[in-house]
Design a protein around this motif. Structure first.
Motif, PDB file in Angstrom:
ATOM      1  N   MET A 254       0.942  -1.136  -0.052  1.00 50.02           N
ATOM      2  CA  MET A 254      -0.032   0.129  -0.030  1.00 50.02           C
ATOM      3  C   MET A 254       1.030   1.104  -0.104  1.00 50.02           C
ATOM      4  SD  MET A 254      -2.754  -1.228   3.000  1.00 50.02           S
ATOM      5  CE  MET A 254      -1.298  -1.712   4.005  1.00 50.02           C
ATOM      6  N   SER A 255       0.561   2.184  -0.744  1.00 51.16           N
ATOM      7  CA  SER A 255       1.458   3.432  -0.919  1.00 51.16           C
ATOM      8  C   SER A 255       0.923   4.179   0.236  1.00 51.16           C
ATOM      9  CB  SER A 255       1.460   4.124  -2.071  1.00 51.16           C
ATOM     10  OG  SER A 255      -0.114   4.589  -2.386  1.00 51.16           O
ATOM     11  N   ALA A 256       1.828   5.305   0.515  1.00 52.59           N
ATOM     12  CA  ALA A 256       1.365   6.253   1.412  1.00 52.59           C
ATOM     13  C   ALA A 256       0.158   6.891   1.305  1.00 52.59           C
ATOM     14  CB  ALA A 256       2.586   7.276   1.706  1.00 52.59           C
ATOM     15  N   PHE A 257      -0.120   7.222  -0.003  1.00 56.40           N
ATOM     16  CA  PHE A 257      -1.560   7.949  -0.496  1.00 56.40           C
ATOM     17  C   PHE A 257      -2.624   7.220  -0.227  1.00 56.40           C
ATOM     18  CE2 PHE A 257      -4.359   9.925  -3.744  1.00 56.40           C
ATOM     19  CZ  PHE A 257      -4.497  11.075  -2.802  1.00 56.40           C
ATOM     20  N   CYS A 258      -2.516   5.841  -0.209  1.00 56.15           N
ATOM     21  CA  CYS A 258      -3.561   5.114   0.219  1.00 56.15           C
ATOM     22  C   CYS A 258      -3.966   5.011   1.487  1.00 56.15           C
ATOM     23  CB  CYS A 258      -3.151   3.491  -0.238  1.00 56.15           C
ATOM     24  SG  CYS A 258      -2.891   3.127  -1.699  1.00 56.15           S
ATOM     25  N   LEU A 259      -3.190   5.156   2.516  1.00 51.35           N
ATOM     26  CA  LEU A 259      -3.369   5.317   3.924  1.00 51.35           C
ATOM     27  C   LEU A 259      -3.505   6.886   4.233  1.00 51.35           C
ATOM     28  CD1 LEU A 259      -1.933   2.437   3.879  1.00 51.35           C
ATOM     29  CD2 LEU A 259      -1.110   3.236   6.066  1.00 51.35           C
ATOM     30  N   THR A 260      -3.493   7.532   3.374  1.00 56.49           N
ATOM     31  CA  THR A 260      -3.775   9.178   3.489  1.00 56.49           C
ATOM     32  C   THR A 260      -5.251   9.266   3.293  1.00 56.49           C
ATOM     33  OG1 THR A 260      -1.637  10.156   3.035  1.00 56.49           O
ATOM     34  CG2 THR A 260      -3.501  11.552   2.804  1.00 56.49           C
ATOM     35  N   LEU A 261      -5.763   8.487   2.000  1.00 55.86           N
ATOM     36  CA  LEU A 261      -7.271   8.467   1.696  1.00 55.86           C
ATOM     37  C   LEU A 261      -7.848   7.644   2.818  1.00 55.86           C
ATOM     38  CD1 LEU A 261      -7.092   7.839  -2.057  1.00 55.86           C
ATOM     39  CD2 LEU A 261      -7.589   9.918  -0.787  1.00 55.86           C
ATOM     40  N   VAL A 262      -7.664   6.823   3.474  1.00 54.86           N
ATOM     41  CA  VAL A 262      -8.242   5.965   4.287  1.00 54.86           C
ATOM     42  C   VAL A 262      -8.545   6.937   5.440  1.00 54.86           C
ATOM     43  CG1 VAL A 262      -8.375   4.194   5.889  1.00 54.86           C
ATOM     44  CG2 VAL A 262      -7.691   3.750   3.486  1.00 54.86           C
ATOM     45  N   GLY A 263      -7.462   7.536   5.937  1.00 52.30           N
ATOM     46  CA  GLY A 263      -7.437   8.341   7.365  1.00 52.30           C
ATOM     47  C   GLY A 263      -8.318   9.502   7.093  1.00 52.30           C
ATOM     48  N   ARG A 264      -8.051  10.291   5.621  1.00 46.65           N
ATOM     49  CA  ARG A 264      -8.998  11.229   5.591  1.00 46.65           C
ATOM     50  C   ARG A 264     -10.641  10.951   5.550  1.00 46.65           C
ATOM     51  NH1 ARG A 264      -7.391  13.954  -0.113  1.00 46.65           N
ATOM     52  NH2 ARG A 264      -5.729  14.307   0.983  1.00 46.65           N
ATOM     53  N   HIS A 265     -10.939  10.087   4.973  1.00 47.92           N
ATOM     54  CA  HIS A 265     -12.378   9.489   4.898  1.00 47.92           C
ATOM     55  C   HIS A 265     -12.972   8.623   5.937  1.00 47.92           C
ATOM     56  CE1 HIS A 265     -12.703  11.879   0.915  1.00 47.92           C
ATOM     57  NE2 HIS A 265     -11.528  10.889   0.754  1.00 47.92           N
ATOM     58  N   PHE A 266     -11.985   7.866   6.481  1.00 49.70           N
ATOM     59  CA  PHE A 266     -12.320   7.051   7.551  1.00 49.70           C
ATOM     60  C   PHE A 266     -11.614   7.447   8.774  1.00 49.70           C
ATOM     61  CE2 PHE A 266     -13.563   5.081   3.863  1.00 49.70           C
ATOM     62  CZ  PHE A 266     -14.864   4.766   4.043  1.00 49.70           C
ATOM     63  N   PRO A 267     -11.740   8.678   9.427  1.00 53.80           N
ATOM     64  CA  PRO A 267     -10.830   9.240  10.475  1.00 53.80           C
ATOM     65  C   PRO A 267     -10.560   8.168  11.736  1.00 53.80           C
ATOM     66  CG  PRO A 267     -12.644  10.550  10.474  1.00 53.80           C
ATOM     67  CD  PRO A 267     -12.821   9.577   9.105  1.00 53.80           C
ATOM     68  N   GLN A 268     -11.601   7.371  11.787  1.00 54.84           N
ATOM     69  CA  GLN A 268     -11.655   6.437  13.007  1.00 54.84           C
ATOM     70  C   GLN A 268     -10.340   5.340  12.983  1.00 54.84           C
ATOM     71  OE1 GLN A 268     -13.670   6.440  10.828  1.00 54.84           O
ATOM     72  NE2 GLN A 268     -14.604   4.531  10.413  1.00 54.84           N
ATOM     73  N   MET A 269      -9.833   5.194  11.631  1.00 54.57           N
ATOM     74  CA  MET A 269      -8.798   4.245  11.345  1.00 54.57           C
ATOM     75  C   MET A 269      -7.639   4.854  11.399  1.00 54.57           C
ATOM     76  SD  MET A 269     -10.531   1.932   8.030  1.00 54.57           S
ATOM     77  CE  MET A 269     -12.258   1.152   8.533  1.00 54.57           C
ATOM     78  N   HIS A 270      -7.331   4.904  12.929  1.00 58.42           N
ATOM     79  CA  HIS A 270      -5.715   5.666  13.020  1.00 58.42           C
ATOM     80  C   HIS A 270      -4.688   4.619  13.238  1.00 58.42           C
ATOM     81  CE1 HIS A 270      -3.224   8.599  14.723  1.00 58.42           C
ATOM     82  NE2 HIS A 270      -3.040   8.061  15.727  1.00 58.42           N
ATOM     83  N   LEU A 271      -3.575   5.147  12.616  1.00 57.08           N
ATOM     84  CA  LEU A 271      -2.233   4.342  12.616  1.00 57.08           C
ATOM     85  C   LEU A 271      -1.370   5.248  13.777  1.00 57.08           C
ATOM     86  CD1 LEU A 271      -1.543   3.401   9.218  1.00 57.08           C
ATOM     87  CD2 LEU A 271      -2.308   1.856  11.006  1.00 57.08           C
ATOM     88  N   SER A 272      -0.743   4.515  14.482  1.00 60.41           N
ATOM     89  CA  SER A 272       0.379   5.156  15.479  1.00 60.41           C
ATOM     90  C   SER A 272       1.612   5.193  14.762  1.00 60.41           C
ATOM     91  CB  SER A 272       0.098   4.202  16.814  1.00 60.41           C
ATOM     92  OG  SER A 272       0.412   2.856  16.458  1.00 60.41           O
ATOM     93  N   PHE A 273       2.009   4.916  13.658  1.00 65.82           N
ATOM     94  CA  PHE A 273       3.300   5.372  13.450  1.00 65.82           C
ATOM     95  C   PHE A 273       3.835   6.777  13.540  1.00 65.82           C
ATOM     96  CE2 PHE A 273       2.573   1.848  10.116  1.00 65.82           C
ATOM     97  CZ  PHE A 273       3.487   1.168  10.807  1.00 65.82           C
ATOM     98  N   ARG A 274       4.908   6.817  14.028  1.00 66.08           N
ATOM     99  CA  ARG A 274       5.457   8.409  14.388  1.00 66.08           C
ATOM    100  C   ARG A 274       5.568   9.215  13.127  1.00 66.08           C
ATOM    101  NH1 ARG A 274       8.631   4.842  17.275  1.00 66.08           N
ATOM    102  NH2 ARG A 274      10.255   4.632  15.713  1.00 66.08           N
TER     103      ARG A 274
END
Length: 469
Positions: A254-274
């Motif tokens: 998964m590219s970084a932008f994939c996770l950016t999109l998920v976080g943008r539209h589904f903010p409850q799916m939070h990752l704890s990477f620094r």
């Protein structure tokens, strides 16, 4: 067509021959809502004999047939065209699990069975049916086989073709081939099973299948690794295969932008990477020994990858809930894309070793031709299948960008071909790509495919306009 419809009603019951617009509408629009076709009837048989009866009538009256399962496809393979000359043959009423043989590790199911129900029935019998897709709650076994579906566990278990031992098929003439044999070895001539799998309903209608089961794993462990590049992901794959062998079940890039999109539209799916990283890999181990063994395998793998500077950071799931949450992120990428707007999708397959070079070169070509495009790159890295999707530049409307789809496809598909890849890995060709394959397959290959189609379906009533033209 009154005589034909009357005969259909007599064969399967009038209530299962739908002609009113409000009854047929749900069967005529594709899952992505990009196209709506037209059919003068939707016919819903309940068993193989009723399917055969309807096909015989279509053969007699020269009526085209569009077979349809869960209608979750992405290439317009189960949607009629706009000519209003075809029927949609819905197979959702063929939904029985006929038999489970735990000793032979097989299950015989009808084609309208929903994949998730098949998975559950196998689990209830202490077995695993490993085919796993984002649409498993609505897609059907017939559609999975007709498109030779892949999913997230191909790395270990293979795609739908490898998971099927036998088929029951209604031919375009309405005859029945019963090939429901649960045999691993059957060297008695042409492999008809493989002919129908992946044919997208253009050669006949799959009505039932013998599926291959596996023992349930003793333990499953999941981790999300952060990496600098696709090349690092390939190094991690090599290390994981060496360390874990067949225990490695899933390996999703998964590219970084994939996770950016998920976080943008589904903010409850939070990752704890620094910090944000360029690429991520979701990997899963399925262990046949014990939970302790699985934990040791995964911990040693991640530890070695960190020590060798392959992985920059990692989240290791310590519970089933955490594992499910990591997989939810992966499965929500298409949903996040849809929420962001329309995008141009590509389902491509490449030799695993060249994936890093392909991503770099194709990204550069697209940025040169369409400055500011955003790449939503994810997929099953372990088997070489990328969903290489292109989103419009932020300052441009998706409608304006979608008008460039043919040009974008040409850039991507030409580069796929130059790397020795395929323009369709698991979604099929359908009506969306039937012109594209003429560009990339040899004349001999197309001629052989057309010869098979002509021999089996000379009237061209089986899903016309799909796969081949």
């Amino acid at each position: 067509m009154k005589a034909f419809l009357d005969a259909c009603r007599h064969a399967i019951g009038a209530q299962y021959v739908l002609t009113a617009a409000d009854e047929t509408a749900a069967y005529l629009t594709d899952w992505r809502r990009r196209f709506t076709g037209s059919a003068f009837a939707v016919v819903k048989p309940a068993c193989t004999e009723e399917v055969a009866a309807i096909v015989r009538l279509c053969h007699q009256f020269h009526v085209p047939i569009v077979p349809q399962g869960g209608n979750t496809g992405l290439v317009l393979g189960s949607i009629p065209d706009a000519s209003n000359t075809a029927i949609v043959l819905s197979l959702t009423r063929l939904n029985r699990i006929r038999a489970i043989d735990s000793v032979n590790n097989t299950m015989t199911v009808e084609s309208g069975c929903i994949l998730q129900n098949v998975q559950q029935a196998a689990a209830d019998a202490g077995r695993l049916f490993p085919l796993s897709l984002a649409s498993e709650g609505s897609c059907t076994i017939g559609g999975n086989l007709s498109s030779n579906a892949g999913g997230t566990a191909v790395l270990r278990y293979g795609n739908a073709r490898e998971l099927c031992l036998g088929l029951e098929v209604v031919t375009p003439q309405g005859e029945l081939w019963n090939g429901l044999r649960g045999l691993r070895k059957d060297n008695t001539g042409y492999d008809l099973r493989d002919l129908y799998i992946g044919a997208e309903g253009t050669l006949g209608i799959i009505t039932a299948a013998v599926l291959k089961l596996s023992p349930l794993p003793k333990a499953q462990r999941t981790a999300l690794a952060a990496l600098r590049s696709p090349d690092a992901a390939l190094r991690l794959l090599t290390l994981a295969q060496m360390r874990c062998n067949s225990a490695l079940t899933g390996f999703e890039l998964m590219s970084a932008f994939c996770l950016t999109l998920v976080g943008r539209h589904f903010p409850q799916m939070h990752l704890s990477f620094r910090e944000q990283h360029a690429q991520y890999v979701l990997l899963e181990l399925s262990d046949s020994e014990s939970e302790e063994h699985a934990n040791t395998l995964l911990e040693e793998l991640i530890g070695d990858a960190l020590q060798q500077d392959i992985v920059q950071d990692a989240i290791v799931a310590t519970s089933l809930a955490q594992s499910a949450a990591l997989w939810d992120i992966r499965e929500h990428i298409p949903l996040a894309q849809a929420a962001e707007g329309k995008n141009i999708k590509h389902d491509v397959s490449l030799p695993i070793s060249v994936i890093g070079d392909f991503i770099r070169s194709t990204d550069a070509l697209l940025q040169q031709a369409f400055p500011g495009v955003r790449m939503v790159t994810f997929g099953h890295l372990g088997d070489g299948n990328l969903h290489y999707n292109v989103a419009h530049p932020e300052q441009e409307t998706d409608a304006g960008f979608m008008a460039q789809q043919t040009t974008v496809n040409r850039v991507v598909h030409d580069n796929v071909h130059s790397f020795g890849g395929s323009i369709s890995a698991e979604h099929g060709i359908g009506a969306l790509k039937h012109e594209e394959i003429l560009r990339y397959k040899s004349a001999v290959e197309i001629q052989l495919m057309r010869a098979i189609k002509q021999a089996l379906d000379p009237q061209n009533i089986m899903n016309p306009g799909k796969l081949l033209t």
